[in-house]
Design a protein around this motif. Structure first.
Motif, PDB file in Angstrom:
ATOM      1  N   ASN A 275       0.869  -1.059  -0.040  1.00  0.00           N
ATOM      2  CA  ASN A 275      -0.127  -0.025   0.170  1.00  0.00           C
ATOM      3  C   ASN A 275       0.772   1.143   0.109  1.00  0.00           C
ATOM      4  OD1 ASN A 275      -2.534   1.591   0.597  1.00  0.00           O
ATOM      5  ND2 ASN A 275      -1.300   2.076   2.429  1.00  0.00           N
ATOM      6  N   ARG A 276       1.805   1.389   0.823  1.00  0.00           N
ATOM      7  CA  ARG A 276       2.591   2.410   1.227  1.00  0.00           C
ATOM      8  C   ARG A 276       3.721   2.620  -0.099  1.00  0.00           C
ATOM      9  NH1 ARG A 276       0.935   6.579   2.904  1.00  0.00           N
ATOM     10  NH2 ARG A 276       0.175   5.597   4.739  1.00  0.00           N
ATOM     11  N   ALA A 294       7.619   7.268   6.886  1.00  0.00           N
ATOM     12  CA  ALA A 294       8.080   6.544   8.206  1.00  0.00           C
ATOM     13  C   ALA A 294       7.402   5.175   8.111  1.00  0.00           C
ATOM     14  CB  ALA A 294       7.819   7.522   9.345  1.00  0.00           C
ATOM     15  N   SER A 295       8.036   4.187   7.587  1.00  0.00           N
ATOM     16  CA  SER A 295       7.182   2.791   7.607  1.00  0.00           C
ATOM     17  C   SER A 295       8.275   1.707   7.319  1.00  0.00           C
ATOM     18  CB  SER A 295       6.399   2.784   6.303  1.00  0.00           C
ATOM     19  OG  SER A 295       6.444   1.572   5.699  1.00  0.00           O
ATOM     20  N   GLY A 296       8.230   0.817   8.598  1.00  0.00           N
ATOM     21  CA  GLY A 296       8.862  -0.398   8.569  1.00  0.00           C
ATOM     22  C   GLY A 296       9.100  -1.140   7.026  1.00  0.00           C
ATOM     23  N   TRP A 365      -5.993  -3.995  11.804  1.00  0.00           N
ATOM     24  CA  TRP A 365      -4.961  -3.585  12.303  1.00  0.00           C
ATOM     25  C   TRP A 365      -5.146  -3.853  13.947  1.00  0.00           C
ATOM     26  CZ3 TRP A 365      -0.143  -1.688  11.593  1.00  0.00           C
ATOM     27  CH2 TRP A 365       0.529  -1.234  12.610  1.00  0.00           C
ATOM     28  N   ASP A 411       1.579  -7.237   3.602  1.00  0.00           N
ATOM     29  CA  ASP A 411       1.017  -6.648   4.422  1.00  0.00           C
ATOM     30  C   ASP A 411      -0.607  -6.661   4.479  1.00  0.00           C
ATOM     31  OD1 ASP A 411       1.408  -5.812   6.902  1.00  0.00           O
ATOM     32  OD2 ASP A 411       2.158  -3.660   6.353  1.00  0.00           O
ATOM     33  N   TYR A 412      -1.005  -6.253   5.531  1.00  0.00           N
ATOM     34  CA  TYR A 412      -2.656  -6.611   5.851  1.00  0.00           C
ATOM     35  C   TYR A 412      -3.634  -5.857   4.827  1.00  0.00           C
ATOM     36  CZ  TYR A 412      -2.200  -2.229   8.206  1.00  0.00           C
ATOM     37  OH  TYR A 412      -1.716  -0.922   8.570  1.00  0.00           O
ATOM     38  N   HIS A 413      -3.027  -4.900   4.091  1.00  0.00           N
ATOM     39  CA  HIS A 413      -3.808  -4.250   3.177  1.00  0.00           C
ATOM     40  C   HIS A 413      -4.508  -5.017   1.994  1.00  0.00           C
ATOM     41  CE1 HIS A 413      -1.087  -1.524   4.965  1.00  0.00           C
ATOM     42  NE2 HIS A 413      -1.876  -0.813   5.225  1.00  0.00           N
ATOM     43  N   HIS A 435       3.249  -8.096   7.655  1.00  0.00           N
ATOM     44  CA  HIS A 435       4.061  -7.481   8.467  1.00  0.00           C
ATOM     45  C   HIS A 435       3.573  -7.261   9.977  1.00  0.00           C
ATOM     46  CE1 HIS A 435       7.054  -5.834   5.381  1.00  0.00           C
ATOM     47  NE2 HIS A 435       6.064  -6.242   4.621  1.00  0.00           N
ATOM     48  N   ILE A 436       2.414  -7.670  10.329  1.00  0.00           N
ATOM     49  CA  ILE A 436       2.047  -7.527  11.709  1.00  0.00           C
ATOM     50  C   ILE A 436       1.709  -8.768  12.159  1.00  0.00           C
ATOM     51  CG2 ILE A 436       1.117  -5.052  11.093  1.00  0.00           C
ATOM     52  CD1 ILE A 436      -1.773  -6.142  10.806  1.00  0.00           C
ATOM     53  N   ARG A 547       6.022   6.004  14.163  1.00  0.00           N
ATOM     54  CA  ARG A 547       4.715   6.798  13.731  1.00  0.00           C
ATOM     55  C   ARG A 547       4.000   6.617  15.056  1.00  0.00           C
ATOM     56  NH1 ARG A 547       1.113   3.758  11.610  1.00  0.00           N
ATOM     57  NH2 ARG A 547       2.380   1.643  12.348  1.00  0.00           N
ATOM     58  N   THR A 584       0.242   9.724  11.918  1.00  0.00           N
ATOM     59  CA  THR A 584      -0.339   8.808  10.886  1.00  0.00           C
ATOM     60  C   THR A 584      -1.648   8.690  10.912  1.00  0.00           C
ATOM     61  OG1 THR A 584       0.229   6.256  10.383  1.00  0.00           O
ATOM     62  CG2 THR A 584       0.689   7.043  12.576  1.00  0.00           C
TER      63      THR A 584
HETATM   64  O1  F6P Z   1       3.762  -2.281  10.891  1.00  0.00           O
HETATM   65  C1  F6P Z   1       3.054  -2.734   9.883  1.00  0.00           C
HETATM   66  C2  F6P Z   1       3.195  -1.783   8.899  1.00  0.00           C
HETATM   67  O2  F6P Z   1       2.470  -1.990   7.695  1.00  0.00           O
HETATM   68  C3  F6P Z   1       4.655  -1.350   8.722  1.00  0.00           C
HETATM   69  O3  F6P Z   1       5.054  -2.000   7.630  1.00  0.00           O
HETATM   70  C4  F6P Z   1       4.241   0.090   7.968  1.00  0.00           C
HETATM   71  O4  F6P Z   1       5.227   0.700   8.494  1.00  0.00           O
HETATM   72  C5  F6P Z   1       3.245   0.351   8.599  1.00  0.00           C
HETATM   73  O5  F6P Z   1       2.543  -0.722   9.308  1.00  0.00           O
HETATM   74  C6  F6P Z   1       2.175   1.216   7.730  1.00  0.00           C
HETATM   75  O6  F6P Z   1       1.725   2.287   8.305  1.00  0.00           O
HETATM   76  P1  F6P Z   1       1.003   3.290   7.046  1.00  0.00           P
HETATM   77  O7  F6P Z   1      -0.417   2.818   7.616  1.00  0.00           O
HETATM   78  O8  F6P Z   1       1.509   4.594   7.409  1.00  0.00           O
HETATM   79  O9  F6P Z   1       1.538   2.842   5.719  1.00  0.00           O
END
Ligand code: F6P
Length: 753
Positions: A275-276, A294-296, A365, A411-413, A435-436, A547, A584
């Protein structure tokens, strides 16, 4: 006891091929000896008997006239003496004459009584017959002859014992010669084979030594010796596996990752989806400004994509994003040094509300994090989530230039994306990384679309989590909600004949971090930070950087500072906690409430313990670029990571990586995945304010030597287990599965199945 020619190995009954070959050779030898030796004896026997028969005729022919004359004269009385003289021959046993009336006349003494005229002299032709007498074999030759009125048969007896002796000797010599010849040949062959084997061993050893040092087996050796393509493939695999498995000896780097793709996944197309986006273009004061979010996820995936190339599909969220792409919504990044293509996908406000803010961040989330924020599931959000997943699946299909790309889904998106991509590209290798955390199945069961989410994810070839614990939770949920076959040993799930591997891949950061490159020495960073925040020189600095998310435990660490200052007022004026928090998901009530609460709490604590010139809590709510983040890390005495629940938490790893001076203390929540790796951090339960306050003090008082010792161990771990290893392990597993699938496909094709 009979010899057992089998070996037991790892629980399996394995036949020893050498034993089988030796057994077959022995049986063959025995067969040859049993066939050839009697044959030789028979031939010798025949030859010898034939020889005796010839001699018998020779004797008869040479003396027949004398015998005839003797018979004609005086009734043959002189013949006995004549016969006796002839019978002196070694093998000639006896001579005699049988009259037609069946009377034995003129016989020499040694003519055995068993030989009677009635049986030996019956025909008008010559007869040669073998008879047995007292255990001896005799040749009885009878030659009809007449002398005047005397008619009868001249009898010659030869002893054939010597023939049997000769045959027996021939048998023995033939057998001995065969055994000797075979043993000799065997020894010679063994010597040649051993020599050849030694040569091979040497070649393989030196080739493996080359592999160990990470270099190609020398061309000279490879050309001189019969290095088969299988051997080369094996060595190639070995080299790659060493890189994968032996983290202590192999430094994973962009180069190793490149090599891995070249060797194990040649001609592969890599398409990442998240997503990001990694680079956001925003319009600011009339100009286009670049932001690294700012994103892992971005921190981890961006260096990997720089190394692998390919395409990254993500939501174009910046206000100037549309202005910076080409007609196909592509932009080459990183700016200034392009290495891969970013494909932006556009979402309307409404779509973002439903898919991103709604289902992903208000539903999944909180569902996956134990942070006591109630998940909210709305049908409209779910519908947007499904639609946007489909849009990204279509984008993957558009971007794929072949039917079997490697698709990295993040990720969860995108829980539904794996199955949707599989629909478009059945031969794709789909690696999905969650990632979560993945919750226990009781918690997960509250999601109204739990089955759809599971089936979506199980479209992946490999599904990765940070920890084994999350993998186990996922398998448990599969068991409860999906019709599938679970192979716990292989950690795989098969749905409708398609298998998905469920694996832990602890994520990490690049090593060395690129943000470290431009950093001045630690003392200068500290000086800069003290100046920026107007801190007196002796102030100890604790930092928290992330974040502004309720899972991060930001309020809890502020409460711990408060607690410490209450209990140990001596720290007042000497300790400052700087919290850098990137705004965020501000549209969501839980996030805006958190920010308000944090600001309120900081003010309250500052009022309680501060003064006109001293504020123990400095809250900086804005985006920080990686350089600023690293400067803060390097200026800090203590870094606090107090997540209430976190998949991994890369801030902890970044702090460790930033401290090349080997000073500074990491306080780490036991509820972050990173706690499983960074065990030399000071571990805390963020819900335990008192204990966290104590940990803060312990960190502030920790002697430099202990700080060094702890940091060294953690730095070594992060150096070795860097993000290239994370990606490398997933790609290696993908390569293995691709190879397996190719072998199965070619077998099916060969068998016409
Ligand atoms: O921690 C999971 C995660 O997807 C990270 O990988 C990422 O940094 C963050 O959550 C997503 O954040 P945002 O909603 O700002 O993309």
């Amino acid at each position: 006891m009979p010899v057992d020619w089998t070996l037991r190995s790892a629980g399996r009954h394995v036949r020893n091929p050498l034993a089988i070959y030796a057994g077959l050779a022995l049986a063959g030898m025995a067969l040859i000896i049993l066939t050839v030796a009697p044959l030789a004896s028979k031939v010798v026997q025949r030859w010898s008997q034939r020889d005796v028969e010839l001699r018998s005729r020779l004797v008869f022919n040479s003396i027949r006239d004398q015998v005839a004359a003797g018979l004609a004269q005086s009734n043959g009385t002189n013949l006995v003496g004549f016969f006796n003289r002839i019978a002196e021959d070694e093998r000639l046993l006896a001579l005699g004459f049988c009259s037609d009336a069946g009377q034995l006349l003129h016989a020499t003494k040694r003519l055995p009584p068993s030989v009677d005229c009635a049986s030996v002299a019956r025909t008008k032709n010559d007869t040669l017959a073998t008879v047995f007498d007292a255990g001896r074999r005799l040749l009885v030759s009878a030659f009809p002859m007449s002398a005047g009125a005397v008619r009868g048969h001249f009898i010659i007896l030869h002893d054939l014992s010597f023939v049997d002796e000769r045959a027996a000797k021939a048998r023995l010599y033939a057998a001995s010669a065969l055994v000797g010849g075979m043993v000799g040949t065997g020894l010679l062959a063994a010597a040649i084979m051993l020599g050849a084997l030694r040569g091979w061993q040497q070649v393989v050893r030196s080739a493996l030594a080359d592999v160990r040092q990470g270099i190609e087996p020398s061309a000279r050796r490879a050309d001189l010796l019969p290095f088969t393509s299988d051997m080369r493939l094996l060595l190639r695999d070995l080299r790659a596996e060493r890189r994968e498995g032996d983290g202590l000896q192999v430094q994973w780097s962009p180069q190793t990752l490149n090599l891995l793709l070249e060797e194990r996944l040649p001609d592969t197309e890599v398409i990442a989806v998240s997503n990001r986006e990694p680079y956001i273009h925003n319009r600011k004061n009339g100009a286009v400004a670049l932001q690294i979010p700012a994103s892992g996820l971005v921190a981890a995936l961006e260096p990997v994509m720089r190394a692998c190339g390919g395409k990254w599909i993500a939501h174009g969220s910046g206000s100037a994003d549309r202005e910076t792409v080409d007609a196909r919504d592509h932009i080459r990044v990183p700016p200034g040094d392009p290495a891969y293509t970013l494909r932006r996908v556009w979402l309307s406000e409404e779509e973002q509300d439903g898919y991103y803010y709604g289902f992903a961040n208000e539903g999944l989330w909180p569902l996956c994090h134990i942070a006591f924020v109630r998940p909210t599931f709305r049908l409209e959000d779910w519908q947007q989530y499904v639609a946007i997943n489909q849009r990204f699946a279509d984008a993957v299909a558009q971007e794929a230039s072949r039917d079997d790309p490697i698709v990295l889904i993040h990720d969860y998106h995108f829980a539904l994306l794996p199955a949707m991509v599989r629909e478009h590209l059945p031969h794709a290798t789909i690696l999905t990384f969650w990632h979560i955390p993945w919750p226990n199945s009781e918690t997960f069961s509250i999601c109204p679309w739990r089955e759809e989410i599971m089936y979506g994810l199980l479209g992946s070839t490999i599904l990765g989590f940070h920890t084994q614990f999350h993998c186990n939770n996922f398998l448990e949920a599969t068991d409860r909600f999906v019709e599938s076959r679970i192979d716990r040993e292989q950690a795989s799930v098969t749905v409708a004949g398609r298998e998905t591997m469920i694996r832990p891949y602890p994520i990490s950061i690049e090593w060395p971090p690129s943000a470290l490159a431009g950093q001045p020495p630690v003392a200068e960073c500290r000086e800069a930070v003290r100046r920026r925040f107007a801190l007196p020189p002796a102030t100890r600095i604790a930092v928290g950087i992330e974040r502004f998310d309720y899972t991060k435990g930001i309020l809890d660490r502020m409460r711990a500072i408060d607690d410490l200052l209450r209990r140990q007022p001596a720290w007042k004026g000497r300790l400052v906690f700087i919290q850098a928090a990137a705004p965020t998901r501000g549209k969501l009530a839980a996030y805006s409430a958190l920010q308000c609460e944090a600001e309120r709490l900081a003010e309250e604590i500052n009022l309680r313990h501060g003064s006109a010139t001293y504020k123990p809590i400095v809250l900086v709510i804005r985006h920080h670029d990686p350089d600023e983040v690293f400067e803060l890390f390097r200026a800090a005495d203590v870094c606090v990571v107090s997540s209430l629940h976190d998949g991994m938490n890369l801030v902890a790893k970044e702090f460790v990586a930033s401290r090349d001076d080997e000073q500074g203390v990491l306080i780490l929540s036991t509820f972050a995945g990173a706690a499983r790796e960074l065990s030399e951090a000071l571990m805390v339960n963020p819900y335990d304010t008192y204990a966290m306050g104590e940990a803060l003090e312990q960190a502030l008082l920790m002697p430099p030597a202990e700080q060094r010792e702890r940091l060294r161990l953690m730095r070594e771990l992060v150096r070795v287990r860097n993000v290239y290893r994370w990606a490398g392990q997933m790609l290696l597993d993908a390569a293995r599965l691709r190879n397996q699938q190719r072998i199965v496909a070619s077998m099916v094709a060969e068998t016409g199945g």
